[in-house]
Design an enzyme around this catalytic site. Sequence first.
Site, mmCIF file in Angstrom:
data_model
loop_
_atom_site.group_PDB
_atom_site.id
_atom_site.type_symbol
_atom_site.label_atom_id
_atom_site.label_comp_id
_atom_site.label_asym_id
_atom_site.label_seq_id
_atom_site.Cartn_x
_atom_site.Cartn_y
_atom_site.Cartn_z
ATOM 1 N N GLY A 84 -18.509 45.890 -10.951
ATOM 2 C CA GLY A 84 -19.168 44.940 -10.335
ATOM 3 C C GLY A 84 -18.269 44.015 -9.127
ATOM 4 O O GLY A 84 -16.977 44.089 -9.388
ATOM 5 N N GLY A 120 -11.446 35.730 -10.001
ATOM 6 C CA GLY A 120 -12.273 35.518 -9.004
ATOM 7 C C GLY A 120 -11.640 35.263 -7.683
ATOM 8 O O GLY A 120 -12.471 35.030 -6.595
ATOM 9 N N ARG A 177 -21.885 51.535 -3.231
ATOM 10 C CA ARG A 177 -20.801 52.537 -3.607
ATOM 11 C C ARG A 177 -21.424 53.707 -4.479
ATOM 12 O O ARG A 177 -22.290 53.563 -4.969
ATOM 13 C CB ARG A 177 -19.609 51.828 -4.515
ATOM 14 C CG ARG A 177 -19.174 50.486 -3.778
ATOM 15 C CD ARG A 177 -19.085 49.340 -4.787
ATOM 16 N NE ARG A 177 -18.760 48.184 -4.131
ATOM 17 C CZ ARG A 177 -17.342 47.933 -3.768
ATOM 18 N NH1 ARG A 177 -16.428 48.612 -3.889
ATOM 19 N NH2 ARG A 177 -17.201 46.688 -3.068
ATOM 20 N N ASP A 245 -15.804 53.913 -7.856
ATOM 21 C CA ASP A 245 -16.423 52.685 -7.041
ATOM 22 C C ASP A 245 -15.718 51.909 -5.887
ATOM 23 O O ASP A 245 -16.227 50.977 -5.259
ATOM 24 C CB ASP A 245 -16.019 51.411 -8.383
ATOM 25 C CG ASP A 245 -14.559 51.199 -8.693
ATOM 26 O OD1 ASP A 245 -14.156 52.224 -9.168
ATOM 27 O OD2 ASP A 245 -14.085 50.254 -8.476
#
Length: 488
Positions: A84, A120, A177, A245
Amino acid sequence: MRYQNTYVTLDTRLYHEQQPTPLDNPRAGHFNTEVAKQLGWLDDDELMARWVKILGGQYVPAEFRPLSMAYAGHQFGQWAGQLGDGRGLLMAQVLDNNDKLQDLHLKGIGLTPYSRMGDGRAVLRSTIREYLCGHALTQLGIPSSNALGFVVSDTRVRRERMETGAALMRVADSHIRLGHVEWIASFAPDLLNEFTDYMIDTYYPECRQSETPVLAFLTAVVERTARMIADWQLIGFAHGVMNTDNLSITGSTLDFGPFGFMERFDPAWINNHSDHTGRYAYQNQPAIGHWNLNTWLPHFMRLEGVTRDTLADCLAPYEATFMQHYQQGLCRKLGLPHEKESLTLAFEWLTLLEDNLLDYTNSFRALLALVAPDDYSHEQQLLSTLTAELTDEASKVWQDWSTRYLAQLQSVSVKQALDSMRENNPVYVLRNSMAQRAITAAEQGQFEEVNRVFELLANPYNVQDIAIELDSKPPTPHAPQMPISCSS
């Protein structure tokens, strides 16, 4: 801008709505006015006035619907489970000036539920590399994400060392994806029918005209992926991390990590220092594309009318599509018609480059001076450098090959050959050394070199006055090419 935020209307298990976590004191790095014009961003006074704050996460326009996507994937051939958007948010979707849907994705903007062990954030060096590479591939005519711009900040980020935090507004025709379908198959199989309809209606509406829209869609994804990878091979581009991905359903290049453009021609070149087995070496990219699609397609057997045999039919065009696109491209690079004799010369030429570790980009471009020796001074220098690097034995091979090549060119006009060669052989690609010089200057707060390289890559097929000698200079023969880290 014309907003069309459709992804946020899908089942909420597919994403997590959230606001970005602002960077400290964001400042302008570089802004892509052409992309801004394409999006309609350039015509919006508020967006233009606040672009730094928007990219820095300090301001979110009312029309934006920020969300992080859930997806899964196979990484280096192994099932990695849920992945993700770990440091990026799909901020908005808009229709551009060509009525084509574009995703605005802000990368490096804080933690999400999918961050796993990450922080992040993104660092300046990787942000600049992605910014310049998306721009380079786009200007080379290869389907790719691009970027609106990037910002630098006072936020400190730890990688191998403490680095400067940055954020990039990536623009792509889709961020879906192959791994999205893998996630659905494992964690929400009841969504597959709805999500497949969304992919078809949003990105492949022409497939609705088929008697079997799903199979037409899957075949189209296979063919687009094959053409994209053929384009990579032709230009000497190595993605570096072709996990499922990291491949888009639209056949556009996505997710720039340890990428590289070939310099000294070595088909076995590994540009990712984490790729210890060479799985994603330059020469393996076509086979890995096939492997990824073969892994992805069986998930659709849950849908009505999709069987193992019909999926085999969907995958079958991959090899032929790749080979046709690649072989036609090789002939265009040599200015020759697409026929057997031309292909023989093309593959002999690649063997000459490989055996002598000649520079891929410069060598193809140098052939212009062989065809028209009085008209191309820059290319004449490249040709002189090429021949000077050959041993006596290799010089004989070169002389024989060039004689037969010039004879084969007699089947087309000189103008036609030169036009084809100029249009398919760039003068400039984003060499790792070029990117590194821009990064080194930017880390000192100086972005002039980023701008110069950006302008150079905006017109890669023509010799430019702003170029310096180092822009076309390959590493010395047998020197290891710079491996790139996945950390970013």
